[in-house]
Design a protein around this motif. Sequence first.
Motif, PDB file in Angstrom:
ATOM      1  N   LEU A 122       6.811   7.625  -0.560  1.00 38.10           N
ATOM      2  CA  LEU A 122       7.585   8.216  -1.653  1.00 38.10           C
ATOM      3  C   LEU A 122       8.006   7.110  -2.618  1.00 38.10           C
ATOM      4  O   LEU A 122       7.887   7.230  -3.846  1.00 38.10           O
TER       5      LEU A 122
ATOM      6  N   LEU B 145       5.032  -1.966   5.222  1.00 40.48           N
ATOM      7  CA  LEU B 145       6.381  -1.399   5.276  1.00 40.48           C
ATOM      8  C   LEU B 145       6.519  -0.404   6.423  1.00 40.48           C
ATOM      9  O   LEU B 145       7.559  -0.346   7.080  1.00 40.48           O
TER      10      LEU B 145
ATOM     11  N   ILE C 158       9.928   1.683   8.417  1.00 45.84           N
ATOM     12  CA  ILE C 158      10.501   2.763   7.619  1.00 45.84           C
ATOM     13  C   ILE C 158       9.573   3.963   7.777  1.00 45.84           C
ATOM     14  O   ILE C 158       8.358   3.784   7.786  1.00 45.84           O
ATOM     15  N   PRO C 159      10.111   5.167   7.915  1.00 46.65           N
ATOM     16  CA  PRO C 159       9.239   6.331   8.049  1.00 46.65           C
ATOM     17  C   PRO C 159       8.223   6.404   6.915  1.00 46.65           C
ATOM     18  O   PRO C 159       8.549   6.118   5.756  1.00 46.65           O
ATOM     19  N   ALA C 160       6.999   6.815   7.263  1.00 48.13           N
ATOM     20  CA  ALA C 160       5.893   6.790   6.306  1.00 48.13           C
ATOM     21  C   ALA C 160       6.214   7.610   5.059  1.00 48.13           C
ATOM     22  O   ALA C 160       5.861   7.238   3.946  1.00 48.13           O
ATOM     23  N   ILE C 161       6.885   8.734   5.241  1.00 50.31           N
ATOM     24  CA  ILE C 161       7.114   9.588   4.085  1.00 50.31           C
ATOM     25  C   ILE C 161       8.037   8.889   3.081  1.00 50.31           C
ATOM     26  O   ILE C 161       7.874   9.021   1.866  1.00 50.31           O
ATOM     27  N   ILE C 162       8.967   8.089   3.567  1.00 50.83           N
ATOM     28  CA  ILE C 162       9.872   7.388   2.657  1.00 50.83           C
ATOM     29  C   ILE C 162       9.166   6.229   1.982  1.00 50.83           C
ATOM     30  O   ILE C 162       9.283   6.024   0.768  1.00 50.83           O
ATOM     31  N   VAL C 163       8.407   5.478   2.767  1.00 52.49           N
ATOM     32  CA  VAL C 163       7.677   4.350   2.183  1.00 52.49           C
ATOM     33  C   VAL C 163       6.780   4.829   1.057  1.00 52.49           C
ATOM     34  O   VAL C 163       6.807   4.296  -0.060  1.00 52.49           O
TER      35      VAL C 163
ATOM     36  N   ILE D 278       1.913   9.890   7.008  1.00 48.18           N
ATOM     37  CA  ILE D 278       1.537  10.651   5.818  1.00 48.18           C
ATOM     38  C   ILE D 278       1.505   9.649   4.670  1.00 48.18           C
ATOM     39  O   ILE D 278       2.223   8.656   4.702  1.00 48.18           O
TER      40      ILE D 278
END
Lengths: 506, 338, 346
Positions: free
Chosen positions: B126, B113, B119-124, B67
């Motif tokens: 974000l 990243l 790192i999970p896409a949503i965190i990157v 995402i």
Amino acid sequence: MAEAGEHKVLFEAEKISKAFPGVRALKNASFTLNSGEIHALVGENGAGKSTLIKVLAGVHTPDSGQVRLEGKPVHFGHPVEALAAGISVIYQEPNLFPDLTVAENVFAGHYPRRKLGLALDWPEMTRVTQRLLDGLAADIGPLTPVNRLSAANRQIVAIARALNMKARVLIMDEPTASLSDREIERLFGIMRQLRTQGVGIIFISHRMDEIFQVASQVTVMRDGEVVGTFLTQAVDRDQLIALMVGRGVGQLYPKTPGVTGDLLLEVENLRLKGHFGPVSLTVHRGEIVGLFGLVGAGRSEVAQTLFGITPAEDGEVRMEGKPLAIHSPTQAIGAGLAYLPEDRQMQGLVLPMTVMENISLAVLRAVTRGRWVDRAGEESLAERYISLMGIKTPGPRQAVAALSGGNQQKVVLGKWLASRPKVLILDEPTRGVDVGAKAEIHRHIDRLAHEGLGVILISSDLPEVLGMSDRVVVMREGRITGELSREAATQESVLRLAFSDTVPAA
Amino acid sequence: MARVRWRDLMGVREVGLLLVLLGLVLVLSVAAPGFLSWPNLSGVLVNVSVVAISAVGMTMVIITGGIDISVGSILAVSALLVGQAAKAGTGLWQAIALGLLIGAALGGINGLLVAYGRIPAIIVTLATMSTYRGINFILSHGAWVVGLPPYFTALGQTNFLGLQIPAWIMLGVAVIGWYILTQTRFGRSVYAVGGNMQGAYLAGIKIPRVQFLVFLVSGLLTGLAATVYTARFGLVQINTGMGYELNVIAAVVIGGTSIMGGSGSIQGAILGAIFMGVVSNALVLLRISAFWQGVVVGILILGAVIMDSSIRASMLRAVSIHSIGYRGAAEPTDGRER
Amino acid sequence: MGESGEEGLKMVEKDVLTQAVEKPGDGPPGLALPVRRVLSREMILLGFLLVELIVLSILSPHFLTLYNLLNTTKYFVEIGLLALGLTMVIITAGIDLSVGSNVGMAGIIVGYLWLAGLPLPLAILGGIMVSVLGGFFNGWVITRLGIPPLIVTLGTWTAYRGVAMVISQARPVSGFPEWFYYLGQGTILNIPVQFLIFVAMAVVVHLILSRSTFGRLVYVVGNNPVAARFSGVNVRKVLLEIYTFTGFLAGLSALVLISRTATARADAGVGYEMDAITAVVLGGASIAGGQGSVTGTGLGVVVLSLLRNGMDLAGMSQASGAVLTGIVLVLAVLSGEWMRRRPLRG
């Protein structure tokens, strides 16, 4: 060991050993596949077949031993290297890409490109795929999305993919598990045809008749070791089964004669469409009922339906004469049922959490004050079951993930005993635990029966079932094929019911 | 070019959406006489072009199971710099190239990243959403970019064969995106990674490379969208693109791309964007307060997903695999070995 | 032994498979000791905080004054309250993007109910009820229809904001009775009232998570929903309650916000969801579920807000704070990843 004279050796594994943390999965396993041969690999669950295959396919690197392809030693660091060398694995549920077309699956990972530009060479892909499918006499369009295909046709797509990779060694892991008889016949036809083209096939199946039908050699594994390799003409079914099952019955199992009491659990015509049924059985107080069957016979499904995880469509369940309506595990627990699941780590435990938290999970209400967890009460509950079950842990606050398999299983057993059940359903309680812990778990089961619990013991370990049960119920393909008293239950009589080639009248 | 068949272009989901869209068009053409005029319809296309261009990249990201919620901030930074460059007198093509370059760079950072930093896409995204937004504020000094030269704004406002340029760009991007996703190795690998990551690994597909590239493309196209945006509105506000990411994701999801990865299409995403555009156009024509837009879009997202039986089926399948304990698709090996 | 073969395959493929958003329950063995991990994340945060305090007090003499520090707390309460709810949501491997919109919706309901002539206390009750309903609706769609939380709350993110817009027609409400401003502007012993509310709620959520039966189930569901179900846990009910409670916290956040700014606006709380999620993730909660704590989230909130406040005082723009927020988030997650992997290699 037999040697099929006219074929040359294609692929061999010599003295392969492989250990995982705490477990030796393979011990000096050797295996030889000739070209143009269908070679069956048999063994009980947990005998080491899958680990051996994963070593051969480059998923695992062996700790010691050597793999040779046409005499030359090979070292696969990645499954793709094995694939490139001509070794393809077809899993029970083929590793396909559901939203892509057949042609794209056949070429996955090495799509041909046109000479100019970036585009895929569709004409080439379609043409090659069509040719492969024609060769397999399959009526599938190369441009059909795989998610529209039946299980059998997916197997064929996986075979086509292997052939497209110029596979010389084809490893088929229970390819017939989800196929109908006609589809199996067709698959065997394809296998025989590949054999004439010099492909070596390793065929894994739990169905004895299939092995005798299609394989020329058979290798038996047990406890991570190869017991022997035989020409299929030179052995019969009973001999193979005896080799698979191994050690004699009796000495390992501490079952002491007990008193069977009143009727506890009655199951009548329980049914779940597509999975099993109708199934009827009874359990008495203090009785251990062994439920035996091969993989796919529907034992776990019956257990999970009884426990409310997959509610039944039809049938009646009574506990101490009172009818039960069970639609959720919560209701099952309330009715006095407990279920130790088959997959300890996925279904039985919350691995990152502590021994204490796992033991109290099913009975949290018993260790609460209002809405709060009574930590002292929880800890003493946990300590009680740690000592009762003999769980080797530094303390109740140890994460379960850090325990050995046997101790993890004792945690699950402790969790369910804490719920004070009337009937305990044990699904493969000793799978994957070491011998010492296995004996301990058996002693616990025996003791529990003496204390008046009714026990349903599901296991594919036949000596365990024979050694522990007062009565053995045998299932095959979702139906109960027979019931034997402790006296009447022998390896032979049980296996006959479990393997029987003719479908019994249900 | 491969044999492109209607059935390949329009799956069940796209056809369903198209029918709903046509139904809406029918209703509107009766209810709002102005609706079925070409100026109005082409206006709708122009209005959705910015979101649709980003949606093409987002579709690829979501098909891999990722995402990208940083596209709003990428849009802001790219629009700002393109606007400043245009104001300083850069040529049109240089401005377009600049937008692409900035977008690709920012998207590339996301990709690095996610793919290599793991790192999970949503965190990157974000994190980069916040970072890129901050960069935008720093670079802009809180000031709008206004007074863009006419040769630049012409990109957003010129008519060509009855359609304004932004709509043409959108269509071009859609065709190229469709081509990449369905006709190239990379495109098919995108589906493979999202549909069956273990299978992709076993087939030797370089998963990190695919993941990196989809984020790069997402950024690149958002950079292009930013140029179109700037040219079309002729100014760049400091809060450009706030909430933009969710509109883009909404278009993709309404278009039938599964948030679980593995399936979806560019055609669907474009239809999804157009659908949202028609709805907001309808609100205007029917003199319904524009304030209803949010509610309607929310209902559309939920409605589209609830109707999407494939998502529900796959969810249920996933649930039953766990709860019944069968080892099926999730566990191809017999997995029970010592 | 049974699982070891499987585990072995996982270990080979772990490197590729963990790149995707991890599903609960299939993490690598390094996940085994969550307590230690969260603690070390908290240590990292404390380290950040210390560096932050030192650097900022050097940059600005006004920073390290009691007055400033207390004053800072005024501004993070609204996001902090949301972060408390999101901590629970994220522990269950879920997400709630709609919290900021829920703040706007609840605030507008309060404002317009009051404008319509209802006594303010009743209007407040109405606002809270709507926010609770908003959270409940999220939970209901997620648990009953089986739609991923990301999509559900994406839909309600725009829908709830839309409701606020429709009701208010973008016209703000102000001029509330004086007593109401006490909530967001008053102090007790120089401590802002809303900070006390936040601390009270944080303590409550902390107790729930660490001491209550419900909190236990939150972690169980987040770590292994299958085993939870097999042990008789009503997973749907747990999730439903979490999303509903998060809705309640959004309502509370709306009240504080209206009171502090003396206006109810439809665009109140725009973007709050992202700040709150950032704080939670910064605080060590794993987006894959199973891990997170109020202590961590609290530290995350403080680190974030001091960063912004300090930058402000030091004469740097808010923007630098936003840039740093992103960088700090990536660094914190990367260092957590690094720590998680180290024992596997060793």
